[in-house]
Scaffold this active site. Structure first.
Site, PDB file in Angstrom:
ATOM      1  N   GLU A 172       0.814  -1.220   0.000  1.00  0.00           N
ATOM      2  CA  GLU A 172       0.000   0.000   0.000  1.00  0.00           C
ATOM      3  C   GLU A 172       0.847   1.270   0.000  1.00  0.00           C
ATOM      4  O   GLU A 172       0.611   2.195   0.797  1.00  0.00           O
ATOM      5  CB  GLU A 172      -0.959  -0.011   1.194  1.00  0.00           C
ATOM      6  CG  GLU A 172      -2.028  -1.078   1.086  1.00  0.00           C
ATOM      7  CD  GLU A 172      -3.085  -1.015   2.183  1.00  0.00           C
ATOM      8  OE1 GLU A 172      -2.959  -0.178   3.107  1.00  0.00           O
ATOM      9  OE2 GLU A 172      -4.044  -1.812   2.131  1.00  0.00           O
ATOM     10  N   GLU A 291      -5.753  -8.357  -0.774  1.00  0.00           N
ATOM     11  CA  GLU A 291      -6.450  -8.050   0.480  1.00  0.00           C
ATOM     12  C   GLU A 291      -7.906  -7.788   0.145  1.00  0.00           C
ATOM     13  O   GLU A 291      -8.229  -6.855  -0.596  1.00  0.00           O
ATOM     14  CB  GLU A 291      -5.856  -6.832   1.198  1.00  0.00           C
ATOM     15  CG  GLU A 291      -4.529  -7.093   1.882  1.00  0.00           C
ATOM     16  CD  GLU A 291      -4.080  -5.939   2.781  1.00  0.00           C
ATOM     17  OE1 GLU A 291      -4.964  -5.267   3.374  1.00  0.00           O
ATOM     18  OE2 GLU A 291      -2.863  -5.724   2.878  1.00  0.00           O
TER      19      GLU A 291
END
Length: 502
Positions: A172, A291
């Site tokens: 991320e 995710e």
């Protein structure tokens, strides 16, 4: 509600990569400590791993698992988790404001993954670390011996290298919350150079670069373009993340977010195609949706807590009590991944134990399967093979996030090796039974082999230690094959797994 559908043997999407049913586990909350690892638990083995949890994990047949993070990895030094346990440092984890004891590191986790029959997908720190640390990590983990780092691993009792081929280049990195957050071009350059170093050690390594943390990021989808323009020919996959909730208590809008996810995947597939064309590349980068899960029931409470608490060890964090509504959502999202399996090659439920997880535990006590365990298991066990297009004609509805959402959500997979077709069905209608009539073209002589169902529960029903199987799959009735057609009546708010011998 009448629903007709067509399933044709030749109308295929793609051969599904088994890794579509992977998982993720992070050094966060009680995912590792009191989750998979609890020395002194009555079921613990000689390594301290809980046997009850391990059995539930084995029953999922997970192909690969992403580790050790997550936000955790962006300030993590993998060297803290090697060597004698009594000599390992206790660190402050900036991501989740917790103490990390480092009693589980790469070698311990490798032993657990091997016991579970799962391949490791390891994430490397590209937040506070870089190319040098990544190269040393890969050498320590995968090189047979005769070098500084590989011989260090051998001195730690792991004589043979770990068979790791998948490497995540950070986590991320588009997120301002990330330790070491970077701009797209900056990160893309670092990922490219790190990827080249990894390939120098393992030419066959599969490399996953960070895409957007979610499709609401202000930099989405330009982030993906900027990153891929720097590293397209070096990497193999770009990651997507997305979490889901129903804070407005609108069930049909919640289910509509699955359609929104399809648009997210389609948009990033378009960015991949654009960069490929711009670079005149023959390579096709895939999507790794590494995710995904439902996460909202106690999210606000947790975020308030972790910003104020005083660095606890393995705190109770993100321990969602999943309900029947969540299970129906997860079933539908897995259907969407099957339908998009030509572009989504890898996906990972986040996470596996205790933290927004299909498996929960009590310290020193029981382990149990949450409601979402069941659709995840059904897809993993029976969703391997060739994804088939399913043409569905039936009622639709409009909601805030999507238009023309089908009440009847269907995906299908043909396992040509087993001679089986599995049809995954969710009736999303709140009150109406569905009368299904599905034509089976190219599957002459199909017979019903299995029908499992999850239905008849209050949407808020959960599984808890005192009622661990309140919401679970049961043997179904009322579905069969007649004259080359799959027919049956399906209750409102129900999930069905129908297997046909063909």
């Amino acid at each position: 509600m009448k629903v007709s559908a067509d399933l044709h043997r030749e109308f295929t999407v793609a051969r599904i990569d088994d890794r579509l049913y992977s998982a993720f586990i992070e050094h966060m909350g009680r995912a590792i400590y009191e989750g998979i690892y609890e020395p002194g638990h009555p079921s613990a083995d000689e390594h301290g791993f809980r046997g009850d949890v391990l059995q539930y994990v084995k029953d999922l047949k997970i192909p690969a698992i992403r580790y050790p993070g997550g936000n955790f990895v962006s300030a993590y030094d993998w060297k803290d988790g090697i060597g004698l346990k009594e000599d390992r440092p206790v660190r402050l984890d900036l991501a989740w404001r917790s103490k990390e004891t480092n009693q589980v590191g790469i070698n311990e986790f490798g032993i657990w993954a091997e016991k579970a029959g799962i391949d490791m997908m390891l994430a490397m720190n590209l937040g506070t670390a870089g190319i040098k640390e990544a190269r040393e990590y890969v050498e320590y983990v995968t090189h047979p011996g005769g070098t500084t780092w590989s011989d260090l691993r051998r001195s730690h009792g792991q004589e043979t290298p770990w068979d790791v081929n998948m490497w995540c280049l950070g986590n991320e990195m588009d997120g301002p919350w990330q330790v070491g957050h970077k701009e797209a071009k900056e990160y893309g350059r670092l990922a490219d150079e790190t990827g080249k170093a990894v390939r120098g050690l393992n030419p066959n390594a599969e490399l996953i670069v960070c895409g957007s943390s979610n499709d609401a990021m202000p930099t989405y989808p330009d982030w993906e373009r900027g990153v891929l323009e720097e590293c397209y020919d070096t990497v193999d996959y770009i990651s997507l993340h997305k979490y889901f909730g129903n804070s407005s208590n609108d069930t049909l809008n919640f289910f509509g977010k699955i359609e929104e996810t399809g648009r997210y995947i389609q948009a990033i597939a378009g960015v991949i195609d654009f960069v490929q064309a711009k670079k005149r590349s023959k390579k096709k980068v895939g999507i790794c949706f590494d995710e995904w899960n439902v996460w909202y029931h106690i999210r606000g409470q947790d975020e308030k807590n972790w910003k104020s608490w005083d660095w606890p060890e393995a705190p109770h964090l993100l321990e969602e009590d999943y309900n029947f509504e969540d299970a129906l959502f997860v079933a539908g999202l897995l259907n969407e991944f099957i339908r998009r399996s030509d572009r989504v090659r890898i996906a990972a439920i986040a996470q596996l134990v205790n933290v927004i997880a299909p498996i929960r535990t009590l310290a020193g006590g029981a382990a149990w399967r949450t409601t979402i365990y069941w659709p995840y298991q059904m897809a993993s066990l029976y969703g391997r093979g060739i994804a088939l297009n399913v043409a569905v004609d039936g009622p639709t509805y409009n909601c805030e996030v999507s238009q023309d959402v089908r009440y009847m959500d269907i995906s299908a997979v043909h396992n040509d090796g087993e001679g089986m077709v599995t049809v995954f069905i969710v009736n999303r209608h709140l009150t109406e039974e569905a009368e299904l009539d599905m034509r089976l073209t190219g599957f002459d002589g199909a017979t019903l082999a299995m029908h499992q169902v999850m239905q008849g529960h209050d949407l808020q029903a959960t599984n808890m230690p005192d009622a661990p199987d309140r919401v679970a799959m049961q043997k179904g009735e009322g579905v069969g094959v007649e004259d080359g057609r799959l027919k049956g009546k399906l209750a409102p708010l129900s999930y069905h797994v129908v297997r046909l011998k063909v």
